[in-house]
Enzyme design. Structure first.
Site: not given
Ligand code: BEZ
Length: 160
Positions: A48-49
């Site tokens: 997600t980062c």
């Protein structure tokens, strides 16, 4: 104790990559006299980062600066070599300062650590975003878990 809106950012030391290798930057140097958009995440190169959180701040860097943000900074409990490699991989250029909190000193001082030991990741940072005005927290969005729904760049733009 967890940091909240109205609190002053505690003193701590972060690190960033320079032409001469990793260099220290104090919170006083980072936040003093400036409006800073800071976001933190559980790990460089994690799904997600890499797919959403960091790219969102790169894409919105001009919009944030147009609203008076002097600097955009990304913090993770990783070392400066990893943060530098991740920034290059993401073509961050000079839009976002890639700051390493390798021993979680800054993260623990904010009370925003995330225990991912059971998942083999050790102690990391919660995912959050904040606006810091001359060292004082003016807006704060902390996620519940490793997903991203409130700490994105667009939400932070709405605070400015
Ligand atoms: C993610 O960015 O999706 C992530 C980060 C840390 C642990 C698991 C997932």
């Amino acid at each position: 104790m967890t940091i909240k809106v109205g609190d002053r950012i505690p003193s701590a030391t972060l690190r960033r990559m320079t032409a001469d290798g990793p260099a220290e930057i104090s919170t006083e140097e980072l936040f003093g006299g400036k409006r800073v958009a800071l976001f933190a995440l559980p790990g460089a190169f994690t799904p997600t980062c890499s797919a959403k959180h960091l790219p969102g701040f790169v894409a919105n860097a001009d919009a944030l600066k147009a609203k008076g943000v002097d600097a955009i900074a990304c913090v993770s409990v990783n070392d400066a070599f990893v943060m530098d490699a991740w920034g290059k991989d993401q073509n961050v250029g000079d839009t976002v300062m890639m700051l390493a909190d390798g021993s979680a000193e800054f993260t623990r001082a904010l009370g925003l650590e995330l225990d991912l030991i059971a998942r083999g990741l050790g102690v990391r940072s919660q995912r959050y975003s904040m606006v810091v005005e001359d060292g004082v927290v003016a807006a704060l969005h902390v996620e519940d878990g490793t997903g991203m729904s409130v700490s994105d760049a667009e939400t932070l733009l709405g605070d400015l």
